[in-house]
Write a protein that holds these residues in place. Structure first.
Motif, PDB file in Angstrom:
ATOM      1  N   PRO A 106       0.793  -1.243   0.000  1.00  0.00           N
ATOM      2  CA  PRO A 106       0.000   0.000   0.000  1.00  0.00           C
ATOM      3  C   PRO A 106       0.815   1.279   0.000  1.00  0.00           C
ATOM      4  O   PRO A 106       0.371   2.298  -0.515  1.00  0.00           O
ATOM      5  CB  PRO A 106      -0.842  -0.124   1.279  1.00  0.00           C
ATOM      6  CG  PRO A 106      -0.125  -1.128   2.123  1.00  0.00           C
ATOM      7  CD  PRO A 106       0.504  -2.079   1.172  1.00  0.00           C
ATOM      8  N   ASN A 107       2.012   1.274   0.599  1.00  0.00           N
ATOM      9  CA  ASN A 107       2.859   2.467   0.585  1.00  0.00           C
ATOM     10  C   ASN A 107       4.318   2.076   0.764  1.00  0.00           C
ATOM     11  O   ASN A 107       4.663   0.877   0.750  1.00  0.00           O
ATOM     12  CB  ASN A 107       2.414   3.505   1.625  1.00  0.00           C
ATOM     13  CG  ASN A 107       2.300   2.915   3.024  1.00  0.00           C
ATOM     14  OD1 ASN A 107       3.236   2.313   3.523  1.00  0.00           O
ATOM     15  ND2 ASN A 107       1.142   3.077   3.650  1.00  0.00           N
ATOM     16  N   ILE A 108       5.172   3.071   0.957  1.00  0.00           N
ATOM     17  CA  ILE A 108       6.619   2.833   0.914  1.00  0.00           C
ATOM     18  C   ILE A 108       7.110   1.906   2.020  1.00  0.00           C
ATOM     19  O   ILE A 108       7.847   0.948   1.751  1.00  0.00           O
ATOM     20  CB  ILE A 108       7.376   4.171   0.973  1.00  0.00           C
ATOM     21  CG1 ILE A 108       7.101   5.001  -0.281  1.00  0.00           C
ATOM     22  CG2 ILE A 108       8.881   3.946   1.110  1.00  0.00           C
ATOM     23  CD1 ILE A 108       7.734   6.377  -0.266  1.00  0.00           C
ATOM     24  N   ASP A 109       6.723   2.170   3.262  1.00  0.00           N
ATOM     25  CA  ASP A 109       7.278   1.390   4.376  1.00  0.00           C
ATOM     26  C   ASP A 109       6.983  -0.102   4.273  1.00  0.00           C
ATOM     27  O   ASP A 109       7.905  -0.925   4.410  1.00  0.00           O
ATOM     28  CB  ASP A 109       6.782   1.951   5.709  1.00  0.00           C
ATOM     29  CG  ASP A 109       7.410   3.299   6.032  1.00  0.00           C
ATOM     30  OD1 ASP A 109       8.471   3.615   5.452  1.00  0.00           O
ATOM     31  OD2 ASP A 109       6.849   4.052   6.860  1.00  0.00           O
ATOM     32  N   PRO A 110       5.731  -0.518   4.043  1.00  0.00           N
ATOM     33  CA  PRO A 110       5.507  -1.959   3.896  1.00  0.00           C
ATOM     34  C   PRO A 110       6.161  -2.547   2.651  1.00  0.00           C
ATOM     35  O   PRO A 110       6.522  -3.725   2.635  1.00  0.00           O
ATOM     36  CB  PRO A 110       3.982  -2.082   3.843  1.00  0.00           C
ATOM     37  CG  PRO A 110       3.467  -0.735   3.552  1.00  0.00           C
ATOM     38  CD  PRO A 110       4.459   0.228   4.096  1.00  0.00           C
TER      39      PRO A 110
END
Length: 455
Positions: free
Chosen positions: A87-91
């Protein structure tokens, strides 16, 4: 199916071919990345000799772009694409690193600036040198994109997007404040215009900052001010340039004064990252918004998203307009199942498709005003016509022309200890802007925190 890895010998041989091509280019007086030095014509249209059962990429979500480009790849080449989309950068970072640690196949990945060096040093990413058609891409890359992609004379990725930090102003409110279409040209003038607007009741807080604590929003706003004033956060040898009398302290004092001494900056800025700050700006209560990425003009002037659509204007940083800029990249994995097919997939994401078109770069630029990392795309009449509906295209391109690559201002961004230091940096900046510590104390703490981050 046997997994094919890129060996150290492969990398060495690729490097030798690259250096040999460069030497021939220099001898011919044709520059660093000449056309035709070791490329094959229309390399993006050539089918690799080997066959693979599938190819994959590990990315974060951005609309439907990955569904579209995967479908095109499958239709063009008949190879199934496994889309690993977080879903976004960190995951996405967590997923990528866990896959690599588990020995899973990874063909192509996307990387923001803060992880590029780590992926290279850990061996997650592989250099592109020696791959067919690379020099064509390198020659077409903007200077910004090429400079950040190059490390130790090797190219490590193809551009995903380029962004530069700038200001936006509300032309209607600026006129009400008595400045018509004459926005500030110096930091002092920014303060003066905001003070007048506040005194005249045009806006209670004329200035809105992107100052929410996170990796890029708050630090980037400060870094852009430092870059504009001709300073750096670190020297190339990683010595901090944060001491007494530094440009960094001067910029931080101005930043704090906008909140505390002059009270022209909206205190809610400290809670706002990029998109939330734009949404607040779109309410029409602020004259200036800074410093943020150029592509948010797409939101400010979109009638479907903004009550002030048509009133937003892009504006450069003060003085000579020097600013901060960065490019993010799609990278080839060292854990790929087949290097040639992975290169083909990488080109679909960050280069040309089988028809020779920069399909993905054009789609992102058209839909979201994300600046492409290629000169030919950036200067295309088709793109200029579309962008002109939302922004002064010449003004935006001039901002990029004045941009300084992020790693030149903050070279420590490539160090393994930087993410930890960045977290501490956000704490110090926030405390300073709230008036809990002085700019001098904040910078002293930042210097002391370098050793803590390294520990």
């Amino acid at each position: 199916m046997t997994k094919v890895k890129t060996s150290a010998q492969d990398v060495i041989m690729a490097r030798r071919r690259f250096l040999g091509a460069m030497a021939a280019a220099v001898a011919a007086g044709s520059g660093l990345y000449p056309r035709g030095a070791f490329a094959q014509d229309q390399a993006w249209a050539m089918r690799p000799d080997a066959d693979v059962d599938q190819i994959n990429f590990v990315v974060w979500q951005f609309g439907n772009i990955y569904d579209d480009i995967a479908a095109k790849f499958e239709a063009d080449w008949g190879i199934p694409v496994e889309k690993i989309i977080e879903p976004n950068i960190d995951p996405q970072i967590a997923k990528l690193t866990s896959m690599y640690a588990a020995g899973e196949d990874i063909d192509v990945l996307v990387s923001p600036l803060q992880t590029m060096a780590s992926y290279i040093d850990q061996g997650i990413a592989a250099p592109l040198d020696g791959l067919p058609g690379l020099e064509e891409y390198a020659a077409d890359m903007t200077p910004l994109a090429r400079s950040i992609a190059t490390r130790d004379d090797q190219i490590w990725g193809l551009p995903y997007l380029s962004i530069a930090w700038n200001f936006i102003y509300n032309s209607e409110l600026l006129e009400k404040a008595g400045f018509a279409d004459t926005p500030f040209t110096t930091w002092e003038e920014l303060t003066e215009q905001c003070l007048k607007a506040k005194a005249d009741g045009v806006s209670n807080h004329p200035l809105l900052w992107v100052a929410g604590a996170a990796f890029d929003p708050l630090p980037g706003t400060w870094f852009a001010q430092v870059a504009n004033r001709g300073g750096r956060i670190f020297a190339p040898d990683m010595t901090p340039e944060l001491g007494p009398g530094s440009v960094a302290r001067e910029a931080l004092q101005y930043f704090q004064d906008s909140f505390l001494k002059h009270e022209i900056a909206d205190p809610d800025s400290l809670n706002l990252k990029f998109l939330p700050a734009v949404k607040v700006f779109n309410t029409g209560n602020h004259i200036y918004l800074g410093a943020l990425h150029n592509y948010y003009m797409n939101v400010v002037n979109d009638p479907a998203q903004s009550p002030i659509a048509g009133k937003g204007r892009i504006h450069p940083m003060p003085g000579d307009g020097k600013t901060l800029a960065v490019t993010w990249y799609y990278m080839l994995s060292e854990a790929t199942r087949d290097r040639e097919w992975a290169w083909k997939m990488l080109q679909y994401l960050g280069g040309k498709t089988q028809d020779g078109v920069y399909t993905q770069a054009l789609a992102l630029a058209k839909s979201s005003m994300l600046a492409p990392g290629y000169t030919s795309v950036l200067n295309s009449p088709e793109l200029r016509e579309m962008w002109s509906e939302r922004v002064d295209v010449d003004a935006m391109l001039n901002i990029f022309d004045k941009a300084v690559p992020y790693p030149e201002v903050v070279p420590a961004v490539n160090e393994p200890w930087y993410p930890q230091w960045n977290e501490m940096l956000n704490v110090e900046l926030t405390a300073c802007l709230r008036g809990q510590i002085t700019p001098d104390e904040a910078c002293d703490n930042m210097i002391a925190n370098i050793d803590k981050a390294k520990a």
